[in-house]
Design an enzyme around this catalytic site. Structure first.
Site, PDB file in Angstrom:
ATOM      1  N   CYS A 116     -26.530 -52.959   1.672  1.00  0.00           N
ATOM      2  CA  CYS A 116     -26.429 -53.553   0.333  1.00  0.00           C
ATOM      3  C   CYS A 116     -25.757 -54.915   0.359  1.00  0.00           C
ATOM      4  O   CYS A 116     -25.918 -55.691  -0.574  1.00  0.00           O
ATOM      5  CB  CYS A 116     -25.713 -52.595  -0.604  1.00  0.00           C
ATOM      6  SG  CYS A 116     -24.174 -51.992   0.096  1.00  0.00           S
TER       7      CYS A 116
ATOM      8  N   GLU B  83     -21.705 -48.086  -7.551  1.00  0.00           N
ATOM      9  CA  GLU B  83     -21.897 -49.081  -6.490  1.00  0.00           C
ATOM     10  C   GLU B  83     -23.397 -49.253  -6.336  1.00  0.00           C
ATOM     11  O   GLU B  83     -24.078 -48.350  -5.839  1.00  0.00           O
ATOM     12  CB  GLU B  83     -21.311 -48.572  -5.167  1.00  0.00           C
ATOM     13  CG  GLU B  83     -19.811 -48.442  -5.166  1.00  0.00           C
ATOM     14  CD  GLU B  83     -19.101 -49.784  -5.154  1.00  0.00           C
ATOM     15  OE1 GLU B  83     -19.762 -50.819  -4.953  1.00  0.00           O
ATOM     16  OE2 GLU B  83     -17.890 -49.777  -5.370  1.00  0.00           O
TER      17      GLU B  83
ATOM     18  N   LYS C 127     -23.724 -35.143  -3.426  1.00  0.00           N
ATOM     19  CA  LYS C 127     -25.153 -34.989  -3.159  1.00  0.00           C
ATOM     20  C   LYS C 127     -25.614 -36.159  -2.296  1.00  0.00           C
ATOM     21  O   LYS C 127     -25.703 -37.294  -2.769  1.00  0.00           O
ATOM     22  CB  LYS C 127     -25.967 -34.974  -4.454  1.00  0.00           C
ATOM     23  CG  LYS C 127     -27.404 -34.507  -4.204  1.00  0.00           C
ATOM     24  CD  LYS C 127     -28.378 -34.913  -5.266  1.00  0.00           C
ATOM     25  CE  LYS C 127     -28.968 -36.256  -5.045  1.00  0.00           C
ATOM     26  NZ  LYS C 127     -29.716 -36.456  -3.788  1.00  0.00           N
ATOM     27  N   PRO C 128     -25.894 -35.882  -1.012  1.00  0.00           N
ATOM     28  CA  PRO C 128     -26.451 -36.956  -0.180  1.00  0.00           C
ATOM     29  C   PRO C 128     -27.923 -37.177  -0.534  1.00  0.00           C
ATOM     30  O   PRO C 128     -28.518 -36.387  -1.267  1.00  0.00           O
ATOM     31  CB  PRO C 128     -26.314 -36.404   1.244  1.00  0.00           C
ATOM     32  CG  PRO C 128     -26.203 -34.927   1.103  1.00  0.00           C
ATOM     33  CD  PRO C 128     -25.781 -34.606  -0.307  1.00  0.00           C
TER      34      PRO C 128
ATOM     35  N   GLU D 287     -34.336 -56.811  -4.555  1.00  0.00           N
ATOM     36  CA  GLU D 287     -33.741 -56.220  -3.362  1.00  0.00           C
ATOM     37  C   GLU D 287     -34.856 -55.560  -2.542  1.00  0.00           C
ATOM     38  O   GLU D 287     -35.508 -54.624  -3.004  1.00  0.00           O
ATOM     39  CB  GLU D 287     -32.708 -55.174  -3.772  1.00  0.00           C
ATOM     40  CG  GLU D 287     -31.978 -54.604  -2.589  1.00  0.00           C
ATOM     41  CD  GLU D 287     -30.901 -53.594  -2.979  1.00  0.00           C
ATOM     42  OE1 GLU D 287     -31.177 -52.734  -3.837  1.00  0.00           O
ATOM     43  OE2 GLU D 287     -29.809 -53.665  -2.409  1.00  0.00           O
TER      44      GLU D 287
HETATM   45  P1  NAD Z   1     -31.539 -44.488  -4.780  1.00  0.00           P
HETATM   46  O1  NAD Z   1     -30.922 -45.095  -5.992  1.00  0.00           O
HETATM   47  O2  NAD Z   1     -32.992 -44.267  -4.760  1.00  0.00           O
HETATM   48  O3  NAD Z   1     -30.884 -43.060  -4.472  1.00  0.00           O
HETATM   49  C1  NAD Z   1     -29.494 -42.910  -4.332  1.00  0.00           C
HETATM   50  C2  NAD Z   1     -29.138 -41.459  -4.572  1.00  0.00           C
HETATM   51  O4  NAD Z   1     -29.416 -41.132  -5.933  1.00  0.00           O
HETATM   52  C3  NAD Z   1     -29.915 -40.451  -3.730  1.00  0.00           C
HETATM   53  O5  NAD Z   1     -29.037 -39.407  -3.348  1.00  0.00           O
HETATM   54  C4  NAD Z   1     -30.956 -39.935  -4.701  1.00  0.00           C
HETATM   55  O6  NAD Z   1     -31.400 -38.627  -4.404  1.00  0.00           O
HETATM   56  C5  NAD Z   1     -30.177 -39.946  -6.001  1.00  0.00           C
HETATM   57  N1  NAD Z   1     -30.993 -39.995  -7.212  1.00  0.00           N
HETATM   58  C6  NAD Z   1     -32.255 -40.468  -7.364  1.00  0.00           C
HETATM   59  N2  NAD Z   1     -32.655 -40.317  -8.645  1.00  0.00           N
HETATM   60  C7  NAD Z   1     -31.625 -39.741  -9.310  1.00  0.00           C
HETATM   61  C8  NAD Z   1     -31.426 -39.338 -10.657  1.00  0.00           C
HETATM   62  N3  NAD Z   1     -32.377 -39.503 -11.593  1.00  0.00           N
HETATM   63  N4  NAD Z   1     -30.240 -38.786 -11.005  1.00  0.00           N
HETATM   64  C9  NAD Z   1     -29.255 -38.627 -10.087  1.00  0.00           C
HETATM   65  N5  NAD Z   1     -29.398 -38.987  -8.789  1.00  0.00           N
HETATM   66  C10 NAD Z   1     -30.557 -39.553  -8.408  1.00  0.00           C
HETATM   67  O7  NAD Z   1     -31.042 -45.396  -3.573  1.00  0.00           O
HETATM   68  P2  NAD Z   1     -31.455 -45.267  -2.037  1.00  0.00           P
HETATM   69  O8  NAD Z   1     -32.852 -45.760  -1.948  1.00  0.00           O
HETATM   70  O9  NAD Z   1     -31.089 -43.943  -1.523  1.00  0.00           O
HETATM   71  O10 NAD Z   1     -30.435 -46.331  -1.374  1.00  0.00           O
HETATM   72  C11 NAD Z   1     -30.639 -47.679  -1.399  1.00  0.00           C
HETATM   73  C12 NAD Z   1     -29.904 -48.344  -2.559  1.00  0.00           C
HETATM   74  O11 NAD Z   1     -28.499 -48.065  -2.479  1.00  0.00           O
HETATM   75  C13 NAD Z   1     -30.007 -49.847  -2.525  1.00  0.00           C
HETATM   76  O12 NAD Z   1     -30.247 -50.321  -3.818  1.00  0.00           O
HETATM   77  C14 NAD Z   1     -28.627 -50.293  -2.038  1.00  0.00           C
HETATM   78  O13 NAD Z   1     -28.266 -51.586  -2.397  1.00  0.00           O
HETATM   79  C15 NAD Z   1     -27.758 -49.275  -2.649  1.00  0.00           C
HETATM   80  N6  NAD Z   1     -26.465 -49.209  -1.952  1.00  0.00           N
HETATM   81  C16 NAD Z   1     -25.371 -49.772  -2.544  1.00  0.00           C
HETATM   82  C17 NAD Z   1     -24.139 -49.759  -1.899  1.00  0.00           C
HETATM   83  C18 NAD Z   1     -22.927 -50.372  -2.547  1.00  0.00           C
HETATM   84  O14 NAD Z   1     -21.832 -50.137  -2.061  1.00  0.00           O
HETATM   85  N7  NAD Z   1     -23.057 -51.127  -3.620  1.00  0.00           N
HETATM   86  C19 NAD Z   1     -24.020 -49.153  -0.653  1.00  0.00           C
HETATM   87  C20 NAD Z   1     -25.156 -48.593  -0.070  1.00  0.00           C
HETATM   88  C21 NAD Z   1     -26.379 -48.624  -0.746  1.00  0.00           C
END
Ligand code: NAD
Length: 506
Positions: free
Chosen positions: A296, A262, A187-188, A394
């Site tokens: 990140c 992650e 799921k993107p 963050e």
């Molecule tokens: P997010 O946590 O808001 O969303 C990530 C994904 O989770 C999305 O696909 C979203 O639709 C889904 N999601 C949201 N609520 C959910 C739920 N209740 N149940 C299941 N899935 C759910 O993050 P974002 O804003 O899309 O991305 C930014 C974050 O990602 C930052 O915190 C960044 O540090 C982190 N990140 C980490 C890494 C790593 O390798 N550690 C890499 C890239 C991004």
């Protein structure tokens, strides 16, 4: 405002829908729609039907159906298919770069030189690695038995990815999983499905069987949670924020799934007083602004030893001010917009609040003439307290905070003083000092005299609240395989010695 630079026509390309299930595009059936928006202009790029629970069920069923055949393919067969996959990606590299820049606002030079080649290289790496799944060697450890270890795929992997590097995140989730013989439902993020869909289509063209790679584009709360809780999903692999990671962990734990997380980061950038200042300043600007700071591992907290502090602040601010913001499709644009207006406003909010307790040295505003997009000026904030929100939280934007330190002990302690532990860098020409920093900084990656580079052969993953599990590299097979101990009796006797514990002398 229309963005004339791009050629990717998402509405035509995904006229059949933004779900990819069992080898074909399909429309989501949740009854709700969503728009992919070009953050450089605010224009809608694609309107699509979101996936609901039934679409997740269909994708999981396709992945489950494909699992026995894919798991039984020889490593050589999986490897061949993945080599063809890498070639497909290379043949369509420009389309991937255009689509990724369009949906994220990334400068085209970044997607052409980093996101897309990195993904092709990852695919080629895992094509090779598929033939090198390691297990402990066989042996007669008990004397009476031959033991060996099988490294087996887990089943259907339900993966969830964020919006900051949609193509690379899809690749990091899908490639090690399928190389090891699993099948995947990914799921993107709702904002950025385009390149995940292109990636899945390329897998099919390469001959990877239908159902091995599926994409469901839905909201986190319904499609995401349904995928994590699904009884036929054996493993959850999540990349995203620590807050959502906690929720995902709760659901995955309650359904007893293998879990890979992650999560967020707040990378320190520690400059000792013998560092090459020119290198550190360039490293800080590039390392904090990469992907408009939505990385990140981006440098977010620069700790600079007192003798270099004022000069570092002045030179970093000057260099930041030279970075060119503009149309992501212009070849000379250095920095694009943030992913959305909401994210831009969130970042601006942190900076506005910081004005009451810190010094905004440069930036801290929406650039004039670029108000039509989610742009924000590269921003340097100095003299914030270590426990302030701008140092601890963050932001995920083009903002670097800089603080002074005196002793090496203090610099390392400050670097470790957040809940996160994803990445860090140490800047010094003294090998003992730098080596100490690599040992004592608690992070999944510590660079010395650089900040940001990644490579397919080496693992990426966090310590502390940045999660657990490794992406990329052969280490990711630890995540996507399970270990089976097989033990053969070698004695061929009916009454074995150890039976005495049950039968006594009979
Ligand atoms: P997010 O946590 O808001 O969303 C990530 C994904 O989770 C999305 O696909 C979203 O639709 C889904 N999601 C949201 N609520 C959910 C739920 N209740 N149940 C299941 N899935 C759910 O993050 P974002 O804003 O899309 O991305 C930014 C974050 O990602 C930052 O915190 C960044 O540090 C982190 N990140 C980490 C890494 C790593 O390798 N550690 C890499 C890239 C991004």
């Amino acid at each position: 405002m229309h963005n004339p630079g791009h050629r990717f026509q998402a509405q035509d390309r995904f006229a059949d829908g933004a779900q990819y299930i069992a080898g074909r595009l399909a429309r989501g059936t949740s009854g709700r729609t969503h728009a992919v928006v070009d953050p450089a202009t605010g224009d809608e790029v694609l309107g699509y039907e979101l996936a609901g629970a039934e679409d997740v069920d269909a994708a999981v069923a396709a992945a489950r159906g494909a699992f026995p055949g894919w798991a039984a393919a020889t490593p050589g067969e999986r490897s061949d298919a993945m080599h063809r996959f890498a070639a497909e990606l290379a043949d369509h590299a420009e389309e991937f770069a255009q689509a990724e820049s369009l949906q994220c606002g990334k400068p085209i030079k970044l997607t052409r030189e980093f996101d897309v080649p990195g993904t092709i290289d990852n695919t080629a790496f895992f094509a090779g690695a598929a033939r090198h799944l390691q297990g402990q060697s066989a042996g007669e450890y008990s004397g009476d038995h031959t033991s060996y270890v099988r490294r087996e795929p887990i089943g259907v992997v339900g993966s969830i990815a964020p919006w900051n590097y949609p193509l690379q995140m899809a690749a990091w989730k899908i490639l090690p999983a399928i190389a090891a013989g699993n099948t995947v439902v990914l799921k993107p993020a709702e904002l950025t499905p385009l390149t995940s869909l292109l990636f899945a289509e390329a897998a099919t063209r390469a001959g990877i069987p239908d159902g091995v790679v599926n994409i469901v584009t839905g909201a986190g709360r319904d499609a995401g949670e349904h995928l994590v809780g699904h009884p036929d999903v054996a493993m959850t692999s999540f990349t995203g924020s620590t807050a959502v990671g906690r929720r995902v962990a709760e659901i995955a734990t309650s359904t007893v799934k293998r879990l890979h997380l992650e999560l967020g980061g707040k990378a320190p950038f520690v400059v000792f007083d013998d560092a090459d200042l020119e290198a550190a300043v360039h490293g800080a600007v590039a390392g904090s602004l990469i992907n408009t700071g939505q990385d990140c591992t981006a440098a977010t907290r620069a700790y600079v030893q007192r003798p270099l502090y004022e000069e570092f602040v002045a030179r970093t601010a000057d260099l930041m001010a030279t970075v060119r913001l503009g149309d992501p499709f212009a070849p000379d644009t250095d920095l694009g917009p943030l992913i959305s207006f909401a994210q831009r406003d969130r970042v601006a909010g942190f900076v506005e609040r910081a004005r009451s307790y810190a010094r905004v040295v440069t930036g801290g505003e929406v650039p004039k003439g670029l108000e039509h997009g989610a742009y924000y000026r590269p921003t340097l904030v100095a003299d914030a307290a270590q426990d302030s929100e701008i140092v601890q939280s963050e932001l995920f934007g083009p903002v670097l905070v800089v603080l002074p330190f005196d002793s090496d002990d203090e610099g390392i302690a400050l670097a470790n003083d957040t809940p996160y532990g994803l990445a860090a860098s140490a800047w010094s020409r003294d090998v003992y000092r730098a080596n100490r920093a690599t040992r004592e900084i608690q992070a999944g990656c510590v660079w010395v005299n650089d900040h940001i580079p990644i490579i397919s052969e080496m693992p990426h993953g966090g310590y502390k609240a940045s999660g657990f599990g490794k992406d990329m590299s052969a280490y990711s097979f630890e995540e996507y395989t399970q270990i089976k101990h097989v033990m053969f009796d070698n004695t061929a006797v009916a009454r074995k010695d150890w039976h005495r514990t049950i039968f006594g002398d009979r």
